[in-house]
Design an enzyme around this catalytic site. Structure first.
Site, PDB file in Angstrom:
ATOM      1  N   ASP A   1     -62.985   2.590  48.279  1.00  0.00           N
ATOM      2  CA  ASP A   1     -61.878   1.729  47.853  1.00  0.00           C
ATOM      3  C   ASP A   1     -60.538   2.444  47.918  1.00  0.00           C
ATOM      4  OD1 ASP A   1     -64.431   0.672  46.460  1.00  0.00           O
ATOM      5  OD2 ASP A   1     -63.001  -0.980  46.580  1.00  0.00           O
TER       6      ASP A   1
ATOM      7  N   ASN B   1     -65.298   4.870  45.017  1.00  0.00           N
ATOM      8  CA  ASN B   1     -66.135   3.756  45.480  1.00  0.00           C
ATOM      9  C   ASN B   1     -66.849   3.196  44.252  1.00  0.00           C
ATOM     10  OD1 ASN B   1     -67.190   2.102  47.641  1.00  0.00           O
ATOM     11  ND2 ASN B   1     -69.141   3.151  47.391  1.00  0.00           N
TER      12      ASN B   1
HETATM   13  O1  MRU Z   1     -65.914  -4.327  43.123  1.00  0.00           O
HETATM   14  P1  MRU Z   1     -66.087  -4.534  44.600  1.00  0.00           P
HETATM   15  O2  MRU Z   1     -67.269  -5.361  44.960  1.00  0.00           O
HETATM   16  O3  MRU Z   1     -64.808  -4.991  45.265  1.00  0.00           O
HETATM   17  O4  MRU Z   1     -66.378  -3.057  45.129  1.00  0.00           O
HETATM   18  C1  MRU Z   1     -66.601  -2.873  46.505  1.00  0.00           C
HETATM   19  C2  MRU Z   1     -66.937  -1.501  46.858  1.00  0.00           C
HETATM   20  O5  MRU Z   1     -66.969  -0.588  46.043  1.00  0.00           O
HETATM   21  C3  MRU Z   1     -67.159  -1.246  48.315  1.00  0.00           C
HETATM   22  O6  MRU Z   1     -68.102  -0.235  48.495  1.00  0.00           O
HETATM   23  C4  MRU Z   1     -65.827  -0.808  48.915  1.00  0.00           C
HETATM   24  O7  MRU Z   1     -64.835  -1.749  48.663  1.00  0.00           O
HETATM   25  C5  MRU Z   1     -65.940  -0.576  50.348  1.00  0.00           C
HETATM   26  S1  MRU Z   1     -65.785  -2.091  51.223  1.00  0.00           S
HETATM   27  C6  MRU Z   1     -66.011  -1.898  52.845  1.00  0.00           C
END
Ligand code: MRU
Length: 368
Positions: free
Chosen positions: A247, A257
């Site tokens: 992220d 992440n």
């Molecule tokens: O809370 P989320 O579902 O938005 O978290 C998503 C993640 O942690 C993913 O692993 C990350 O965004 C990578 S997306 C290609």
């Protein structure tokens, strides 16, 4: 090669411009399509996690900027009011830097053109450009990452390559291909036998609900595991590679992440299992150099921990899994320090998780 999963976001031109998204809160049980027609719809879709995953959050915000501009033009408002709407969009979630990146890209494009007669059409095109670029970046991540899978396949005498992933860093989290899943899809399409260990990823179960759904749709063999199983599988030689998304990644290679990623990296390190973080450059925050100290970690509702959603008697329901009075603590992300990361895979290739490695891949960021 063609992305094996239908897109999670697309646009409609007639009778009015709209964005359509798959509402990811209902997968895998129901396919619900929501229409976004205002900047506030885009804000809510990100906040409530109808869309989620760093790159998709960014793309949704880019279209949110188009709607914000449209609203300002219709109401005769100026650039200051428009910038306030941009800040509102930026505040929808704090950790995924693709959100801030997309809002800034759109602001940079709109500001000098704000009073041009054709600014609305140009902004709509610009948001499409960011969406298409995301698809290209993710495809390229896969083109680089697939070489690692091929190498393991050759080394292990042609046996199935076992890959562990956490959360959903898949096509659903992006425009197409995904980040961590892109090398996996490309290996599968090339006929390399792969099997994916899918962490369920509490509290919201993006692994169980979304990654498992995607892999199933694409016909990629996979097994759902509880979040605590990865270490044991690594000790017993059942994981060849770990691929996760991110992220926000700092210039020295620390990677935020989904919560629990750090524990997988510790287990991988202890068992000499290569641990790769896959991301488009839009996920790199070049201004930060210490992920643990500097990356803001989102705190979400306690109820995401206290309840679990699933299908009961053909209906999607939430059930309480703890005593009524128990409170919970729910952080959305953790930071894996660079020293635990074998390599960073971006659209430009594979590099070390160090400032030197990152900057060698993106020399234009040297001076920042
Ligand atoms: O809370 P989320 O579902 O938005 O978290 C998503 C993640 O942690 C993913 O692993 C990350 O965004 C990578 S997306 C290609």
């Amino acid at each position: 090669m063609k992305n094996p999963i239908p897109r999670s976001i697309w646009t409609v031109e007639e009778p009015e411009r709209l964005v359509e998204i798959i509402d990811q809160r209902w997968l895998p049980h129901k396919r619900v399509v929501n229409q976004l027609a205002t900047s506030h719809h885009c804000y809510r879709a990100i906040l409530d996690m109808e869309v989620r995953g760093a790159p998709l959050i960014g793309t949704t915000a880019a279209f949110g900027m188009y709607f914000a501009l449209l609203e300002c033009k219709n109401a005769g408002l100026g650039f200051e009011e428009f910038a306030a709407k941009a800040s509102h969009l930026r505040s929808s979630r704090p950790t995924a830097v693709n959100l801030m990146w997309a809002v800034d890209e759109m602001l940079k494009f709109i500001q000098p053109n704000f009073n041009n007669g054709d600014v609305l059409n140009a902004t709509w095109q610009k948001a499409h450009q960011l969406m298409e670029e995301d698809a290209t970046l993710c495809r390229r991540i896969g083109e680089h990452g697939v070489a690692l899978i091929e190498e393991v396949f050759k080394q292990n005498g042609g046996k199935t390559v076992n890959i562990l992933t956490h959360c959903n860093a898949g096509s659903l989290a992006c425009t197409e291909w995904g980040t961590a899943t892109s090398p996996i899809y490309q290996a599968h399409l090339k006929g390399i036998p792969v099997h994916v260990w899918v962490d369920e990823t509490r509290p919201r179960n993006q692994g169980a609900n979304l990654t498992a759904w995607e892999l199933n749709e694409a016909g990629v063999p996979h097994s759902l595991i509880v979040d605590n199983a990865g270490g044991h599988l690594m000790q017993h030689g059942q994981v060849d590679l770990v691929f996760v998304g991110a992220d926000r990644v700092t210039r020295n290679g620390d990677a935020a992440n989904k919560i629990g990623t750090y524990l997988k990296a510790l287990a991988a390190n202890d068992n000499n299992v290569p641990f790769y973080v896959c991301l488009p450059s839009t996920t790199i925050d070049w201004e930060l150099n210490d992920g643990i100290a500097q990356i803001e970690i989102e705190e979400r509702s306690q109820d995401e921990v206290r309840y679990i959603q699933g299908k009961v008697d053909n209906e999607v329901k939430s059930v309480l899994i703890c005593p009524e009075g128990t409170s919970a603590f729910n952080l959305g992300f953790d930071v894996t320090p660079a020293r635990l990361i074998t390599g960073i895979i971006t659209e430009r290739g594979i590099t070390n998780a160090t400032e030197q490695g990152m900057v060698s891949q993106f020399p234009e960021k040297q001076a920042l």
